[in-house]
Structures are given as structure tokens and as C-alpha cells.
Design a protein around this motif. Sequence first.
Motif, mmCIF file in Angstrom:
data_model
loop_
_atom_site.group_PDB
_atom_site.id
_atom_site.type_symbol
_atom_site.label_atom_id
_atom_site.label_comp_id
_atom_site.label_asym_id
_atom_site.label_seq_id
_atom_site.Cartn_x
_atom_site.Cartn_y
_atom_site.Cartn_z
ATOM 1 N N GLY A 78 -13.212 6.224 5.740
ATOM 2 C CA GLY A 78 -12.187 4.967 5.734
ATOM 3 C C GLY A 78 -11.186 5.595 6.183
ATOM 4 O O GLY A 78 -10.272 6.583 6.355
ATOM 5 N N ALA A 79 -10.205 4.501 6.501
ATOM 6 C CA ALA A 79 -9.092 4.972 7.121
ATOM 7 C C ALA A 79 -8.096 5.466 6.151
ATOM 8 O O ALA A 79 -6.766 6.792 7.069
ATOM 9 C CB ALA A 79 -8.156 3.743 7.613
ATOM 10 N N TYR A 100 0.798 7.531 4.005
ATOM 11 C CA TYR A 100 -0.476 7.059 4.051
ATOM 12 C C TYR A 100 -1.136 7.784 2.453
ATOM 13 O O TYR A 100 -1.789 7.649 1.593
ATOM 14 C CB TYR A 100 -1.787 7.271 4.631
ATOM 15 C CG TYR A 100 -1.787 5.965 5.692
ATOM 16 C CD1 TYR A 100 -0.624 4.608 5.637
ATOM 17 C CD2 TYR A 100 -2.385 5.972 6.969
ATOM 18 C CE1 TYR A 100 -0.409 3.541 6.402
ATOM 19 C CE2 TYR A 100 -2.285 5.140 7.708
ATOM 20 C CZ TYR A 100 -1.094 4.330 7.994
ATOM 21 O OH TYR A 100 -1.705 3.090 8.345
ATOM 22 N N PHE A 101 -0.037 9.124 2.404
ATOM 23 C CA PHE A 101 -0.889 10.516 1.463
ATOM 24 C C PHE A 101 0.383 10.713 0.294
ATOM 25 O O PHE A 101 0.407 11.945 0.410
ATOM 26 C CB PHE A 101 -1.666 11.602 2.553
ATOM 27 C CG PHE A 101 -2.449 10.742 3.532
ATOM 28 C CD1 PHE A 101 -3.270 9.735 3.261
ATOM 29 C CD2 PHE A 101 -1.890 11.230 4.671
ATOM 30 C CE1 PHE A 101 -4.082 9.725 4.085
ATOM 31 C CE2 PHE A 101 -2.789 11.124 5.866
ATOM 32 C CZ PHE A 101 -4.136 10.039 5.053
ATOM 33 N N ARG A 177 2.340 -6.713 3.938
ATOM 34 C CA ARG A 177 1.945 -5.466 4.056
ATOM 35 C C ARG A 177 3.301 -5.071 4.278
ATOM 36 O O ARG A 177 3.556 -4.580 5.431
ATOM 37 C CB ARG A 177 0.331 -5.937 4.958
ATOM 38 C CG ARG A 177 -0.460 -4.144 5.251
ATOM 39 C CD ARG A 177 0.587 -3.560 6.509
ATOM 40 N NE ARG A 177 -0.276 -2.478 6.614
ATOM 41 C CZ ARG A 177 0.669 -1.814 7.096
ATOM 42 N NH1 ARG A 177 1.393 -1.462 8.121
ATOM 43 N NH2 ARG A 177 -0.426 -0.302 7.300
ATOM 44 N N MET A 178 3.273 -3.835 3.646
ATOM 45 C CA MET A 178 3.873 -2.942 3.941
ATOM 46 C C MET A 178 3.577 -1.307 3.061
ATOM 47 O O MET A 178 3.636 -1.398 1.831
ATOM 48 C CB MET A 178 4.972 -2.854 4.001
ATOM 49 C CG MET A 178 5.930 -2.217 3.972
ATOM 50 S SD MET A 178 7.994 -2.354 3.463
ATOM 51 C CE MET A 178 8.393 -3.436 4.989
ATOM 52 N N ASN A 195 -0.905 -2.691 0.913
ATOM 53 C CA ASN A 195 -1.121 -1.412 1.525
ATOM 54 C C ASN A 195 -2.737 -1.680 2.305
ATOM 55 O O ASN A 195 -3.516 -1.162 2.306
ATOM 56 C CB ASN A 195 -1.419 0.045 0.751
ATOM 57 C CG ASN A 195 -0.906 0.960 2.354
ATOM 58 O OD1 ASN A 195 -0.803 0.717 3.613
ATOM 59 N ND2 ASN A 195 -1.145 2.798 1.630
ATOM 60 N N ILE A 196 -2.865 -1.799 3.306
ATOM 61 C CA ILE A 196 -3.701 -2.915 3.861
ATOM 62 C C ILE A 196 -4.413 -1.514 5.047
ATOM 63 O O ILE A 196 -2.962 -1.658 6.046
ATOM 64 C CB ILE A 196 -4.240 -4.056 4.655
ATOM 65 C CG1 ILE A 196 -4.202 -4.909 3.154
ATOM 66 C CG2 ILE A 196 -5.210 -4.653 5.102
ATOM 67 C CD1 ILE A 196 -3.762 -6.474 3.254
ATOM 68 N N PRO A 197 -4.915 -1.407 5.386
ATOM 69 C CA PRO A 197 -5.707 -0.235 6.920
ATOM 70 C C PRO A 197 -5.108 -1.803 8.582
ATOM 71 O O PRO A 197 -5.433 -3.056 7.751
ATOM 72 C CB PRO A 197 -6.994 -0.242 6.632
ATOM 73 C CG PRO A 197 -7.115 -0.361 5.396
ATOM 74 C CD PRO A 197 -6.950 -1.158 4.898
#
Length: 361
Positions: A78-79, A100-101, A177-178, A195-197
Motif C-alpha cells: 500500500g501507499a 508520511y512516515f 485531507r492533509m 490522511n488519505i493516499p
Amino acid sequence: MDRRSFLKNTAIGGSAAAATALAAPAYAQGRRTLTMVTSVPDGFAVFDDAAVKFVDLVNGMMDGAITIEKKAAGQLVGAFEVFDAVSSGQADVYHSADYYFGGQHPGYYFFTAVPFGATGGEMISWYQHGGGKELHDELGEIFNLKSFMCGNTGHQPGGWFNKEINSAADLQGLKFRMPGIGGLALGRTGASVQNIPGGEIYQALSSGAIDGAEWIGPFADERLGFQEVCEFYYTGGFHEPGSVLTAAFNRDVWNEMTPAQQQIAETAAAATHHWSLSQSNYNNGAALERLKAQGTKIMQFPDDVWDAFGRASKESLDEFMGDELFARIRESQEAAAAATYAWTSISDNEFQRQRARFNAL
């Protein structure tokens, strides 16, 4: 920190390790193929464009000794699973946005963007000359990664909304979404942050699952069709002044490469970064004009909204200052951005003023 032992005891690490479709680098007659996992679908403007550019440059310069095969989000993992897949050795390289991490380590937020932080030009200055590259490497050592800047979206707009934002009160309960620290800050204003890909944003907007979203900028956003499902586009953004994309190798794979191969990969990442930033800067203006022609309403946030963004951003950044490495990364980037701005604001502002006079002749 033994990252590989840690992964065995985490749900994400377990899911990455269970990705049986992934394998160690493939070898054939002295040649090898590396699998690169990415966080967006194929064809996404700017983000995937940078991944394709990097792969093309590496493959072209390696002369067959190493070939990178790119896998889009969802093809193998996944993303948001690419980090653990590469860290654990289940894939060889990832191309993604490191914020993202931030849950792995908050220092990673600075290697994409933080609110009111470094612009694209300031980010390059910090990374190449102000210690940013070394700090990225120090962070990567914890997670068995060797990372490089490999793309930059430029300054990102405030995003797409299905209603006007006339005051800070309009942020209350807004489903938006951010990602990154920008998302943490927006949540402090009363918004409900998702938090949406990237590959799922359009559907979420069109279904009403969210009230708005930020992505990259006019050029990339237009290609995804956000103008079809949102009426208002706020072009001033606080959250990502110069967002970096990253190529990160599994460090064991990296160490098996020859010095010449390592130099090729690092050079390709740097070239991709500059190519990507110029792509965004060149295309965004024309794309914005097309969006206007299609009826998109171009908006700016009122001052009390900016004040709310500012207070929330400071609180969100300060939250992590107890982490020593986070504090060093923050202080290093802020000092480099200030030093860069101290010169460019003087020289550029005067030049822009005089160029405007020249163009009026």
C-alpha cells in the motif's frame, strides 16, 4: 536501534514482511534488478513523474548493471507501507514523501515539509550546504535506509473546498485531507483531519466522505479532476512551502552497490529533484488559468484563519521538541532557511521590482 528486530514486533512490519510477492534483488549474469515501491498510482502528475524520471535516469546510466522496476501504490504494498517494506528488506527502494512516515520518527516531517518552513529553494540550500543531507542519513541509519531528495512539488496551495472559509470558525468539524505536521496543526483548529493516499482523494471528495483536500498544486490537481467535485480553490497554503519527495534504498542493498553505482543513483536523485521543482513551477501558472476558465473560484484565506494556522503550527512543532534528533533537525533547517532568505529576499525583491518597471516600458 535494531530496526529489523523492531519490525517483527509491529503490525506494519508484519504486513510488510508478509508481502510474499516481494523478494530480494534479482540477479542474472552479473546484473541485478531492484524493486522500487511508490506511494501513488501510475501517471500522477509531479509525484509519479518524479519517480519515472528517477528510474529512467538510473537505468540509463547504469548500462544494464542495475535495473530498477517501479511498482505503483497497491501493486505490491500500500501507499503508506513502502517505508517498512524497504526498511525490512522486502523491497529495495521506495519513492515517496517522507512526512508520511513521521510516525516512525518525527524528524521525517522535515524531509518533506513543515508548516511555515523551508521553500523549495531554501530546502535545496539546507540539504546540500546546511547539513540536511547528513541529518537525513543519520535518521536513515536508524531504519536501515539510505535516502536522497528526489523531487520537489514547490509551494503547495491551501487546497480544495466545497464551501467558502470566511473565518476560523468555518474550520470547526471540517473533514479535510492533509498529512504531515500540517495535518496535525489543522486538527488543532477544530478540523477533522484525514490522511488519505493520493489515489483515493477524488473518490473521497466526490462521495462527500471529506469536505476538502490538499494535494500538490494546479498542474497535478487539474489532472486528478478535483475541479469537477470542488468549487473553491485556496491558492495560499501554510502547510507545505516546498515539499520534497524522497528515494530511499534499503541500506544493505545500497552497501552492495559499487561506489560508481552509488554515485549514479545519488546523481540521478539530485537531477530528478531539480527537474521536478522546475516542472511544477513551469506548469502551475498555466494550469491555474485553465482552472479559472472552467469556473473554479480562486480564493484566499482571511487573516484570522492564517492566525489560527500559525498558532496551531507552532504548537504542533513544539510538541516534538523533546526528541533530541527532531530538535537538531528543526534548528538546522530553520537556520538554513533564515540564512537563505536573508540574501534572496534582498536581491530578488529588488530585481522583481525593477523587472516590473522594465516590463512596463
